[in-house]
Structures are given as structure tokens and as C-alpha cells.
Design a protein around this motif. Structure first.
Motif, mmCIF file in Angstrom:
data_model
loop_
_atom_site.group_PDB
_atom_site.id
_atom_site.type_symbol
_atom_site.label_atom_id
_atom_site.label_comp_id
_atom_site.label_asym_id
_atom_site.label_seq_id
_atom_site.Cartn_x
_atom_site.Cartn_y
_atom_site.Cartn_z
ATOM 1 N N VAL A 143 1.002 -1.210 0.147
ATOM 2 C CA VAL A 143 -0.021 0.091 -0.147
ATOM 3 C C VAL A 143 0.889 1.247 -0.111
ATOM 4 C CG1 VAL A 143 -1.819 1.192 1.302
ATOM 5 C CG2 VAL A 143 -2.026 -1.245 1.131
ATOM 6 N N ILE A 144 0.643 2.215 -1.090
ATOM 7 C CA ILE A 144 1.452 3.421 -1.006
ATOM 8 C C ILE A 144 0.395 4.497 -0.448
ATOM 9 C CG2 ILE A 144 2.505 5.149 -2.333
ATOM 10 C CD1 ILE A 144 3.429 2.757 -4.074
ATOM 11 N N ASN A 145 0.734 5.377 0.449
ATOM 12 C CA ASN A 145 -0.163 6.189 0.995
ATOM 13 C C ASN A 145 0.005 7.594 0.496
ATOM 14 O OD1 ASN A 145 -1.444 7.881 3.046
ATOM 15 N ND2 ASN A 145 -0.442 6.907 4.894
ATOM 16 N N LEU A 146 -1.190 8.043 -0.148
ATOM 17 C CA LEU A 146 -1.141 9.250 -0.786
ATOM 18 C C LEU A 146 -2.040 10.131 0.063
ATOM 19 C CD1 LEU A 146 -1.586 8.296 -4.593
ATOM 20 C CD2 LEU A 146 0.589 8.414 -3.259
ATOM 21 N N CYS A 147 -1.494 10.679 1.028
ATOM 22 C CA CYS A 147 -2.305 11.549 1.864
ATOM 23 C C CYS A 147 -2.395 13.011 1.683
ATOM 24 C CB CYS A 147 -1.939 11.233 3.528
ATOM 25 S SG CYS A 147 -0.095 11.293 3.637
ATOM 26 N N VAL A 157 -3.948 17.037 13.707
ATOM 27 C CA VAL A 157 -3.797 17.193 12.169
ATOM 28 C C VAL A 157 -3.877 15.739 11.820
ATOM 29 C CG1 VAL A 157 -1.737 18.931 12.442
ATOM 30 C CG2 VAL A 157 -1.369 16.523 12.647
ATOM 31 N N THR A 158 -4.463 15.650 10.398
ATOM 32 C CA THR A 158 -4.411 14.425 9.642
ATOM 33 C C THR A 158 -3.378 14.649 8.600
ATOM 34 O OG1 THR A 158 -5.812 13.041 8.242
ATOM 35 C CG2 THR A 158 -6.487 15.296 8.318
ATOM 36 N N GLY A 159 -2.417 13.483 8.677
ATOM 37 C CA GLY A 159 -1.440 13.329 7.377
ATOM 38 C C GLY A 159 -1.417 11.808 7.137
ATOM 39 N N GLY A 160 -0.202 11.164 7.480
ATOM 40 C CA GLY A 160 0.037 9.875 7.071
ATOM 41 C C GLY A 160 -0.655 8.762 7.885
ATOM 42 N N VAL A 161 -0.497 8.866 9.118
ATOM 43 C CA VAL A 161 -0.888 7.947 10.140
ATOM 44 C C VAL A 161 -2.561 7.816 9.845
ATOM 45 C CG1 VAL A 161 -1.476 7.174 12.276
ATOM 46 C CG2 VAL A 161 0.900 8.145 11.503
ATOM 47 N N LYS A 162 -3.117 8.844 9.908
ATOM 48 C CA LYS A 162 -4.632 8.986 9.917
ATOM 49 C C LYS A 162 -5.398 8.408 8.644
ATOM 50 C CE LYS A 162 -9.035 10.123 10.922
ATOM 51 N NZ LYS A 162 -9.456 10.235 9.693
ATOM 52 N N ASN A 163 -4.447 8.915 7.498
ATOM 53 C CA ASN A 163 -5.267 8.576 6.189
ATOM 54 C C ASN A 163 -5.414 6.839 6.043
ATOM 55 O OD1 ASN A 163 -5.985 9.355 3.412
ATOM 56 N ND2 ASN A 163 -3.938 8.393 2.786
ATOM 57 N N PRO A 199 1.897 0.314 5.283
ATOM 58 C CA PRO A 199 2.147 1.150 4.083
ATOM 59 C C PRO A 199 3.630 1.098 3.750
ATOM 60 C CG PRO A 199 1.481 2.501 5.639
ATOM 61 C CD PRO A 199 1.348 1.261 6.310
ATOM 62 N N ARG A 200 4.015 1.023 2.508
ATOM 63 C CA ARG A 200 5.550 0.897 2.183
ATOM 64 C C ARG A 200 6.171 2.203 2.159
ATOM 65 N NH1 ARG A 200 6.662 -3.830 -0.479
ATOM 66 N NH2 ARG A 200 5.446 -5.517 0.386
ATOM 67 N N LEU A 201 5.171 3.438 1.521
ATOM 68 C CA LEU A 201 5.620 4.509 1.606
ATOM 69 C C LEU A 201 4.306 5.557 1.829
ATOM 70 C CD1 LEU A 201 7.697 6.734 0.337
ATOM 71 C CD2 LEU A 201 6.839 6.402 -2.036
ATOM 72 N N CYS A 202 4.798 6.781 2.381
ATOM 73 C CA CYS A 202 3.789 8.070 2.619
ATOM 74 C C CYS A 202 4.117 9.088 1.585
ATOM 75 C CB CYS A 202 3.704 8.126 4.187
ATOM 76 S SG CYS A 202 2.925 9.360 4.684
ATOM 77 N N ILE A 203 3.520 9.498 0.925
ATOM 78 C CA ILE A 203 3.495 10.831 0.243
ATOM 79 C C ILE A 203 2.525 11.647 0.557
ATOM 80 C CG2 ILE A 203 3.698 11.829 -2.086
ATOM 81 C CD1 ILE A 203 4.352 9.149 -3.245
ATOM 82 N N LEU A 204 3.011 12.940 1.286
ATOM 83 C CA LEU A 204 1.918 13.881 1.849
ATOM 84 C C LEU A 204 1.787 15.052 0.775
ATOM 85 C CD1 LEU A 204 0.389 14.593 4.153
ATOM 86 C CD2 LEU A 204 2.202 15.886 5.291
#
Length: 381
Positions: A143-147, A157-163, A199-204
Motif C-alpha cells: 500500500v502506498i499512502n497518498l495523504c 492534524v491528519t497526514g500519513g497515519v490518519k489516512n 504502508p510501504r511509502l507515505c507521500i504527503l
């Protein structure tokens, strides 16, 4: 251990500029091959909380999704899908008209149906031992996290973890708020969820963020950055520093480090930019914005978590602005409390009314309101 976070200055959503930035970030992290294998099934997970104009900064910008999809395709990856379990509507409806459906189609990316799922056990969980995960999440290898960079009423705040909460299917998300009714328990559940999905990667997406009454009723705010990293806690921590918010005030940061997901401490975070490594202080000096509107009030002491019931009269509560309310009923539908803490007790020709004795302060109503009619206030206000 040091967590790497890539900070990429990006002025706007011009497609080629964003694509080049994403490629630069992946290169600084070691290349796609260090993150996912060519034979793995990949799921892109944007923030698609509900349908809204792209300019309002409610959802992950379509250009971000398109740039990541294009970068993966050109690197030789083929089995890629994209989806989110939205707060209102499904991914197809939320994407339609935003341009995200078009960029995904252009790159031959399948839009996944996140409405179907099943219960998955997680015995290692500290607070949550099972999750009702959407089927595409269960079927994905990576899973790649596009937050999206936004404020949040419950977690600040909502970013990587919350998404990652959008990996839980349908109404089971609302039910989660009743099982984990305060910021701390909800944060701990989110860390368990992230530990389960990994998730393998987080892109904010912080090119245009949202401040104020987030995560859906705030205002667009040009932060002009993209943050990337394999540690979502570290990514969220850099986000906090850039908006002059103490990362220790965010429950997902605290429990993220305590429960072993990642780190929020600046001495454990290495910030990489296209021009080289910089310190957190340099990052804040160059790219930080002190005028970003976010709740910076001091965190409650842990002892108060045991007194939530008695403290309710003194806590922030959702309130309806009657001038903005259109009596659509989305807030009533979004309320996860059995018997509803908000209802049309005075009829559909008048705004809904809260029963604060039932209200658990999850702020689902405020998050889902499409007309910016719900804000937070204390009893005096």
C-alpha cells in the motif's frame, strides 16, 4: 535508527513539475525497487473523504495521484490499483469531475471498490485486535499512502497515519469512533491499523494544504511542499514542525513512537531535499508557516483521559451555524452513535439539533458537513 523524510519544494500542481518532484523524492529514498518489488500488487490510497472541488484542498490532488502512477508505470510496475473508503459516497463518485479518474485511466490504473470487506484479526494489536478491512487492501501486497496535509478536529492534524483509516470499509469506520471515542484511544487504534497494513511509502500532499476548520471545512493554505518517507510518524512530525505545532501534542505521533511504528523526535529524523540534507530548524526557516491555523493549545494531562465523562461539559463541541446549514442531513447520517446524538427533532425545515449527553466528540458530523456549517466551540462560545 534514523527515519528519512524527503522535503520537496513545489510551487503548484503543474503536472510535469509535480512528476519531476515525485521522481526526485523516490531517487533520494533509494528508488522504487527499494520500496516495492516488480511482481507485487500495489494499492494507491489517497485521501478521498468526500466529493469536493479540488481547489478546496479537501482531497489528495489528482496530479499527485497521476504523478505517482506515471512514475510507477515508467519504472516497470504493472499491477496497480487506487481506492479509498470514502466518508460520503464511493471512490468513483468522489473522483468523478476532479480529474483523478482521468489521470488514473490515462495510466491504466484500476479504481478499486473499497465498499466490500471482511474482518481480519490482528492479535498483536495493543488496543485493536481486529479490523474490517476493504477487500482491495487485503489483496494488495503493498500500500502506498497518498495523504493530504490538513488540520483535524480530533487529532489536531491528519497526514500519513490518519489516512490509513480509509482502509476500513464503509460504516465500520463510523463504528470505530464509538469503540475508540477520544483522541488517545483513537490514535492507538490508528497505530495498530498502520502496524497491520504496513504502508510501504507515505507521500504527503502539502502543495496546497488545509488549515482552520479541517479536515473538510477549513481553508486552502499554500504550504508549497511535498513530504515523502517510509515512516508515516516522521512525515507527520515534519508536517507539525512546518506549521509550528509541537509534534508531541499530536496523539498519533506520541503513540506512533511508543508503539514502534516510527518516530516524531527531530533528532531521529533526517531531512533530505533536492539540494542536500538540512536540519529541522532550516526546514522550518525556509518552508515553515507560523500563520497556519491549527490547534496549538497544550495537551491535556493523561489523567484527564480517565475523566472524559465528567469533562464533557468543558470540552469543545460541534455547533451548527444556522445561516450556513442547508438541512441536507449529512451530519445526521454521519453520526455513529446509536440513537444519534444529532437529529431533526424540530423538523426538516429547521437545522438539526444536538443532544450533547449522547455526543462522544468524534466530530464525524463536522468532518462530513459539505457546507462548512459545523464548527467547534466550547460551552461559553
Amino acid at each position: 535508527m534514523t527515519s528519512k523524510v524527503v522535503l520537496l519544494p513545489c510551487e503548484d500542481y503543474e503536472e510535469n513539475r509535480v512528476y519531476q518532484s515525485i521522481n526526485t523524492g523516490i531517487h533520494l529514498l533509494g528508488g522504487w525497487e527499494t520500496i516495492v518489488n516488480k511482481n507485487e500488487k500495489i494499492l494507491l490510497k489517497p485521501n478521498l473523504v468526500r466529493k469536493a472541488e479540488v481547489e478546496r484542498a479537501v482531497i489528495t490532488h489528482p496530479v499527485i495521484g497521476g504523478a505517482v502512477a506515471r512514475s510507477l508505470k515508467e519504472a516497470g510496475y504493472r499491477d496497480i490499483g487506487c481506492g479509498d473508503s470514502c466518508g460520503v459516497g464511493d471512490a468513483w463518485k468522489v473522483m468523478e469531475g476532479t480529474g483523478m479518474d482521468e489521470v488514473l485511466e490515462r495510466n491504466n490504473i484500476k479504481i478499486e471498490d473499497m465498499g466490500q470487506g471482511s474482518t481480519v484479526s490482528y492479535p498483536e494489536g495493543k488496543i485493536a485486535r481486529e479490523f474490517f478491512l476493504a477487500k482491495p487492501v487485503q489483496e494488495a501486497d503493498a500500500v502506498i499512502n497518498l495523504c493530504k496535509m490538513k488540520t483535524h478536529a480530533l487529532e489536531r492534524v491528519t497526514g500519513g497515519v490518519k489516512n490509513m483509516y480509509g482502509c476500513i470499509s464503509g460504516m465500520h469506520k463510523a463504528q470505530g469512533h464509538t469503540r475508540y471515542p477520544n483522541a488517545d484511544s483513537f490514535a492507538r487504534m490508528l497505530i495498530d491499523l498502520n502496524q497491520k497494513i504496513r504502508p510501504r511509502l507515505c507521500i504527503l500532499d502539502g502543495i496546497v494544504a488545509m488549515d482552520g476548520n479541517g479536515p473538510t471545512s477549513g481553508d486552502p493554505f499554500p504550504m508549497k511542499v511535498i513530504l515523502m518517507g517510509t515512516d508515516p510518524v516522521a512525515v507527520d512530525s515534519v508536517f507539525c514542525h512546518l506549521v509550528h505545532l509541537d509534534p508531541e501534542m499530536v496523539p498519533t505521533n506520541i503513540y506512533g513512537r511508543r508503539m514502534g511504528l516510527g518516530t516524531w523526535k527531530k533528532e531521529e529524523i533526517q531531512i533530505l531535499t533536492p539540494d542536500g540534507e538540512i536540519s529541522m530548524e532550516e526546514a522550518v526557516s525556509r518552508y515553515g508557516r507560523e500563520d497556519f491555523r491549527v490547534d496549538r493549545r497544550k495537551q491535556r494531562k493523561n489523567m484527564w483521559n480517565w475523566l472524559d465523562f465528567f469533562m464533557k461539559p468543558f470540552q469543545k463541541r460541534p455547533c451548527i451555524d444556522e445561516k450556513l446549514c442547508r438541512k441536507c442531513g449529512v451530519c445526521v447520517e454521519a453520526c455513529p452513535v446509536e440513537g444519534k446524538a444529532i437529529s431533526f427533532k424540530n423538523g426538516r425545515n429547521k437545522p438539526p439539533v444536538y443532544d450533547y449527553r449522547k455526543c462522544i466528540r468524534c466530530f464525524c458530523c463536522q468532518e462530513m458537513c459539505p457546507h462548512k456549517a459545523i464548527h467547534l466551540a466550547d460551552k461559553k462560545e
